[in-house]
Design a protein around this motif. Sequence first.
Motif, mmCIF file in Angstrom:
data_model
loop_
_atom_site.group_PDB
_atom_site.id
_atom_site.type_symbol
_atom_site.label_atom_id
_atom_site.label_comp_id
_atom_site.label_asym_id
_atom_site.label_seq_id
_atom_site.Cartn_x
_atom_site.Cartn_y
_atom_site.Cartn_z
ATOM 1 N N GLU A 1 0.825 -1.214 0.000
ATOM 2 C CA GLU A 1 0.000 0.000 0.000
ATOM 3 C C GLU A 1 0.859 1.264 0.000
ATOM 4 O O GLU A 1 1.907 1.332 0.640
ATOM 5 C CB GLU A 1 -0.933 0.021 1.214
ATOM 6 N N ARG A 2 0.339 2.261 -0.705
ATOM 7 C CA ARG A 2 0.961 3.585 -0.746
ATOM 8 C C ARG A 2 -0.123 4.626 -0.492
ATOM 9 O O ARG A 2 -1.294 4.416 -0.834
ATOM 10 C CB ARG A 2 1.629 3.840 -2.100
ATOM 11 N N LEU A 3 0.265 5.715 0.084
ATOM 12 C CA LEU A 3 -0.657 6.784 0.450
ATOM 13 C C LEU A 3 -0.397 8.004 -0.424
ATOM 14 O O LEU A 3 0.759 8.385 -0.644
ATOM 15 C CB LEU A 3 -0.474 7.153 1.926
ATOM 16 N N HIS A 4 -1.480 8.606 -0.921
ATOM 17 C CA HIS A 4 -1.388 9.819 -1.733
ATOM 18 C C HIS A 4 -2.264 10.887 -1.080
ATOM 19 O O HIS A 4 -3.484 10.701 -0.941
ATOM 20 C CB HIS A 4 -1.866 9.555 -3.166
ATOM 21 N N ALA A 5 -1.649 11.988 -0.718
ATOM 22 C CA ALA A 5 -2.366 13.037 0.011
ATOM 23 C C ALA A 5 -3.489 13.636 -0.826
ATOM 24 O O ALA A 5 -3.324 13.878 -2.033
ATOM 25 C CB ALA A 5 -1.397 14.128 0.437
ATOM 26 N N LEU A 6 -4.636 13.885 -0.162
ATOM 27 C CA LEU A 6 -5.729 14.595 -0.816
ATOM 28 C C LEU A 6 -5.376 16.067 -0.971
ATOM 29 O O LEU A 6 -4.410 16.561 -0.382
ATOM 30 C CB LEU A 6 -7.011 14.449 0.013
ATOM 31 N N ARG A 7 -6.172 16.779 -1.760
ATOM 32 C CA ARG A 7 -5.972 18.221 -1.904
ATOM 33 C C ARG A 7 -5.925 18.892 -0.534
ATOM 34 O O ARG A 7 -6.635 18.508 0.391
ATOM 35 C CB ARG A 7 -7.113 18.853 -2.697
ATOM 36 N N ALA A 8 -5.098 19.912 -0.424
ATOM 37 C CA ALA A 8 -4.996 20.654 0.835
ATOM 38 C C ALA A 8 -6.377 21.138 1.267
ATOM 39 O O ALA A 8 -7.128 21.698 0.457
ATOM 40 C CB ALA A 8 -4.045 21.836 0.665
ATOM 41 N N GLY A 9 -6.701 20.878 2.520
ATOM 42 C CA GLY A 9 -7.988 21.324 3.061
ATOM 43 C C GLY A 9 -9.119 20.337 2.890
ATOM 44 O O GLY A 9 -10.214 20.562 3.418
ATOM 45 N N THR A 10 -8.898 19.253 2.144
ATOM 46 C CA THR A 10 -9.935 18.235 1.953
ATOM 47 C C THR A 10 -9.732 17.114 2.956
ATOM 48 O O THR A 10 -8.635 16.565 3.068
ATOM 49 C CB THR A 10 -9.882 17.652 0.527
ATOM 50 N N THR A 11 -10.770 16.780 3.688
ATOM 51 C CA THR A 11 -10.694 15.704 4.677
ATOM 52 C C THR A 11 -11.595 14.542 4.268
ATOM 53 O O THR A 11 -12.500 14.698 3.440
ATOM 54 C CB THR A 11 -11.128 16.199 6.062
ATOM 55 N N VAL A 12 -11.350 13.402 4.866
ATOM 56 C CA VAL A 12 -12.221 12.248 4.633
ATOM 57 C C VAL A 12 -13.644 12.570 5.081
ATOM 58 O O VAL A 12 -14.616 12.159 4.433
ATOM 59 C CB VAL A 12 -11.673 11.011 5.355
ATOM 60 N N LEU A 13 -13.786 13.313 6.163
ATOM 61 C CA LEU A 13 -15.123 13.713 6.606
ATOM 62 C C LEU A 13 -15.807 14.587 5.563
ATOM 63 O O LEU A 13 -17.013 14.453 5.321
ATOM 64 C CB LEU A 13 -15.039 14.438 7.951
ATOM 65 N N ASP A 14 -15.059 15.467 4.927
ATOM 66 C CA ASP A 14 -15.624 16.270 3.832
ATOM 67 C C ASP A 14 -16.186 15.364 2.734
ATOM 68 O O ASP A 14 -17.263 15.629 2.179
ATOM 69 C CB ASP A 14 -14.565 17.177 3.218
ATOM 70 N N LEU A 15 -15.453 14.304 2.414
ATOM 71 C CA LEU A 15 -15.871 13.409 1.334
ATOM 72 C C LEU A 15 -17.090 12.594 1.732
ATOM 73 O O LEU A 15 -17.940 12.293 0.884
ATOM 74 C CB LEU A 15 -14.720 12.497 0.930
ATOM 75 N N ALA A 16 -17.204 12.235 3.024
ATOM 76 C CA ALA A 16 -18.414 11.564 3.489
ATOM 77 C C ALA A 16 -19.624 12.478 3.347
ATOM 78 O O ALA A 16 -20.742 12.018 3.112
ATOM 79 C CB ALA A 16 -18.246 11.122 4.940
#
Length: 341
Positions: A24-39
Motif C-alpha cells: 500500500e501507498r498513500l497519496h495526500a488529498l488536496r490541501a484542506g480536503t478531509t475524509v469527513l468532507d468526502l463523506a
Amino acid sequence: MRLARYELHGVAQDAAVVGLPGEERLHALRAGTTVLDLATAGLAAAAEAAAWATRTSPAVPLDAVRLLPPLEPPSVRDFVTFEEHVEGVVRSVSGGGGVPDAWYDAPTFYFTNPHSMIGAHDDVPVPPGCRVLDFELEVAVVVAGSGSNLSAASARDHVFGYTIFNDWSARDLQGREMQVNLGPAKGKDSASTLGPWIVTADELEQHRDDEGYLALGLDASIDGRPVGRDLLSNAGWTFEEMIAYASRGTWVRPGDVLASGTCGNGGCLGELWGRSGAQVPPPLAPGDVVRLDVEGIGTVENRVVPGPDLADLPVVPRARSRERRRHRLVGTSVATPVEGR
C-alpha cells in the motif's frame, strides 16, 4: 477506493490508499480536503478526490507513517447485532442465560466516546482500575450525507464505506456499572480502534449475499494464536437496517460511525468465558498483541501496554448519604415540603 488519515513528521494528512496488500501507498488529498468532507459530499466526489490524489500527490509508503483513525467521527453508535455474542456475554457479565427477548425487537445500540478513537497500530493502555481487559471484533459503517426516518432501502444511499472497529472493554468495570441499568460507561470509554482505512461501499458490493448482508470473513488472534472466526453476514440486521433504526425520530449525519457489535464464535474473550465458565484465554495484559482481520477491508493490530495506576489518579468518592427532606435555601423560592402531604 480506500481513504485514510496518517501522521508523518508530526503532521496529520488525509489520503487515498492504493496498492495490493503489503504494497500500500498513500497519496495526500488536496490541501484542506478531509475524509469527513468526502463523506459529506458522497461517493462520486470521493472518487474524484482519490483520483486527483493518485495522479498528483507523491506516494508515501505505508510503513513510513503512523495510521490515524480514518476520520474524526461526529458520533459513534455501537450496536449489538450478533445473537451468539449476546448469549455468551450475558453469561459472562451477569451470570444469566439465553438472549433477552427484547434483543430480537430492534438493533439496540449505545453511544460511545468519539474522542477515544485510536489508529490501526497504536498502543492500547490498560484503563485505570481494570483487571479484566477484552477486545471486540466489529465492522463499522460510515454514514454518507444526512438522513432522518430512513427506510432500509433509502439507507443504502447513506452508506459511505466500512472500516474495522475494536471496542476495547474493561469487563470488570463494565459488569459493576451496568448494575445501574444505564449501559456501559467507563467500561467502554478508554479506547476504540478504528481503521486501518475506510473501504468505500462500491468496493464491497461483490460480497453482498442474497439477503443483503456482506459475507465478509472475520478473524481475531492474540499473539498469533487464533481465538475467533465468524462471518459478518451472521449479524441479525444489515447495516442499512441499522442506519434506518438509528435515524428513527432523529438524524444521522455524514461521518457518523455505526458499529456492528461484536461477532460471535470468539469475537471477544467475554463470550468465550461465558460459554466455558472460566477465563480461558485469560484477560488481556500488557505485552499482548491483538490482531483483527476483516476480508475486503484489512487488518488492525494493537499492543496492550500499562496504563495509569488508579492509585495515582484523583479519588472520586462514593456517594455521600444525603437527607431526603429538602430545606428552603435562604434567598430562594424553593419551598420546604409540608409534612403529611
